[in-house]
Design a protein around this motif. Structure first.
Motif, PDB file in Angstrom:
ATOM      1  N   PHE A  31      11.362 -44.848  31.129  1.00 33.83           N
ATOM      2  CA  PHE A  31      10.731 -45.101  29.829  1.00 33.83           C
ATOM      3  C   PHE A  31      10.707 -43.839  28.976  1.00 33.83           C
ATOM      4  N   GLU A  32      10.301 -42.744  29.564  1.00 36.69           N
ATOM      5  CA  GLU A  32      10.230 -41.485  28.823  1.00 36.69           C
ATOM      6  C   GLU A  32      11.609 -41.027  28.369  1.00 36.69           C
ATOM      7  N   ALA A  33      12.596 -41.171  29.252  1.00 35.56           N
ATOM      8  CA  ALA A  33      13.960 -40.768  28.900  1.00 35.56           C
ATOM      9  C   ALA A  33      14.503 -41.640  27.776  1.00 35.56           C
ATOM     10  N   ALA A  34      14.232 -42.932  27.861  1.00 36.48           N
ATOM     11  CA  ALA A  34      14.722 -43.857  26.838  1.00 36.48           C
ATOM     12  C   ALA A  34      14.054 -43.594  25.493  1.00 36.48           C
ATOM     13  N   LEU A  35      12.752 -43.371  25.520  1.00 36.57           N
ATOM     14  CA  LEU A  35      12.019 -43.102  24.288  1.00 36.57           C
ATOM     15  C   LEU A  35      12.532 -41.824  23.633  1.00 36.57           C
ATOM     16  N   GLU A  36      12.759 -40.801  24.444  1.00 36.87           N
ATOM     17  CA  GLU A  36      13.265 -39.517  23.933  1.00 36.87           C
ATOM     18  C   GLU A  36      14.663 -39.678  23.338  1.00 36.87           C
ATOM     19  N   ALA A  37      15.451 -40.607  23.911  1.00 39.64           N
ATOM     20  CA  ALA A  37      16.827 -40.814  23.442  1.00 39.64           C
ATOM     21  C   ALA A  37      16.896 -41.687  22.194  1.00 39.64           C
ATOM     22  N   GLY A  38      15.774 -42.300  21.823  1.00 38.03           N
ATOM     23  CA  GLY A  38      15.752 -43.112  20.608  1.00 38.03           C
ATOM     24  C   GLY A  38      15.775 -44.608  20.838  1.00 38.03           C
ATOM     25  N   ALA A  39      15.509 -45.051  22.071  1.00 35.92           N
ATOM     26  CA  ALA A  39      15.493 -46.488  22.363  1.00 35.92           C
ATOM     27  C   ALA A  39      14.259 -47.143  21.753  1.00 35.92           C
ATOM     28  N   GLU A  40      14.304 -48.468  21.640  1.00 31.32           N
ATOM     29  CA  GLU A  40      13.198 -49.202  21.038  1.00 31.32           C
ATOM     30  C   GLU A  40      12.301 -49.891  22.060  1.00 31.32           C
ATOM     31  N   ASP A  41      12.853 -50.238  23.220  1.00 33.87           N
ATOM     32  CA  ASP A  41      12.063 -50.963  24.214  1.00 33.87           C
ATOM     33  C   ASP A  41      12.701 -50.791  25.581  1.00 33.87           C
ATOM     34  N   VAL A  42      11.868 -50.870  26.621  1.00 35.50           N
ATOM     35  CA  VAL A  42      12.355 -50.752  27.992  1.00 35.50           C
ATOM     36  C   VAL A  42      11.654 -51.795  28.854  1.00 35.50           C
TER      37      VAL A  42
END
Length: 247
Positions: free
Chosen positions: A152-163
Motif C-alpha cells: 500500500f505504501e509503495a503504491a501510494l508513493e508511486a501515484g496509485a489510486e487504490d490497492v
C-alpha cells in the motif's frame, strides 16, 4: 471467484486456460505483435510491449516465442489485428465487456455473439454497459511481493489510486493515463509485476446465485476458448459457498 477477491470477480481467472496452454500462448503472442507494431520493437522504449512481454514471461511463454512475436511485427506479411470491444449481458443480469484482437471482424463478431446467445446472455450496443465501469490501470503482484502495508505504501508513493490485498495477491489500481508511470515507479521497490494492463473496473457488483453462476462460467470459458478474445470483464460476484457447490 471467491467474494473476498474483487479482481477475480471482474476478470475471469486464467487458471482454466492453463490447461489450454497453446490457446493462452496464442493470445499472448498476438498482444506482443500488436504492441510491437504500434510502437518501437524495444520493450524498454515501448510501455505496452513491455507489459505484454512481462505477462508472457509470467505465463512461461518461451523466450524464443516472445522474440518471434516481436520480429513478426516488422514483417511485410504480418497480419493486421484490430482491437474490438463487445458489450452485453450474461446470466443473472451481469454486465460483460469482451475485448478482442482480430484479423477478421466478421468471424469474431459471429463467434462472440453465438457464444453469448447460447449461454444465457445477449450482446448490446457499444456503450450499453461500459458506462457502469471505470477505465483504469491495473497492476498485479503476488502475495510474496510484501505485506499489505508495504504494498500500500509503495503504491501510494508511486501515484496509485487504490490497492486491494488478499491472501492471493495484490491489485493496484491507477488512473488509466498513469499506468506506465506507476509501474515504472513501483518496480524498483516491489520488482516486476505479474501483470499490468488497462482494465474495466465495475462501479457496482452483482451477486450471482448457483444456477446463473454455472452458466456464466460456461459462457466465459467458451469466450476464453476463442483465440480472438483477449479478456472478459464483468461485474459479477460469486460467494465461496456457491463456488464450493459448483466444484
Amino acid at each position: 471467484m471467491a467474494g473476498h477477491s474483487k479482481f477475480k470477480n471482474i476478470m475471469h481467472r486464467k487458471g482454466a486456460q492453463d490447461k489450454k496452454r497453446s490457446s493462452l500462448f496464442s493470445k499472448l503472442s498476438r498482444e506482443i505483435t500488436v504492441a510491437a507494431k504500434m510502437g518501437l520493437p524495444d520493450p524498454d522504449m515501448n510501455p505496452r510491449l513491455r507489459m505484454a512481454v512481462n505477462a508472457a514471461k509470467a505465463a512461461s511463454l518461451p523466450k524464443d516465442n516472445i522474440q518471434r512475436s516481436i520480429d513478426k511485427a516488422s514483417r511485410s506479411d504480418a497480419e493486421t489485428y484490430e482491437e474490438i470491444r463487445y458489450e452485453g449481458f450474461g446470466p443473472g443480469g451481469v454486465s460483460l465487456i469482451i475485448e478482442a484482437l482480430t484479423d477478421n471482424r466478421n468471424r469474431t463478431a459471429t463467434n462472440v455473439r453465438t457464444a453469448v446467445a447460447k449461454n444465457g446472455g445477449n450482446l448490446g450496443a457499444s456503450g450499453s454497459v461500459s458506462h457502469g465501469f471505470d477505465r483504469m490501470g491495473l497492476i498485479n503482484y503476488p502475495a510474496g511481493a510484501g505485506d499489505a502495508d508495504t504494498v500500500f505504501e509503495a503504491a501510494l508513493e508511486a501515484g496509485a489510486e487504490d490497492v486491494s490485498s488478499t491472501e492471493d495477491g495484490h491489485e493496484i489500481w491507477t488512473a488509466n493515463d498513469s499506468l506506465h508511470e506507476v509501474v515504472k515507479a513501483i518496480t524498483p521497490v516491489l520488482g516486476e509485476p505479474e501483470g499490468a494492463k488497462l482494465a474495466w473496473r465495475p462501479q457496482t457488483m452483482v451477486e450471482v446465485g448457483e444456477g446463473d453462476a454455472g452458466l456464466l462460467f460456461k459462457l466465459i470459458d467458451t469466450l476464453d476458448d476463442d483465440d480472438d478474445v483477449q479478456t472478459v470483464w464483468g461485474n459479477y460476484e460469486v460467494s465461496d459457498e456457491v463456488m464450493e457447490k459448483l466444484g
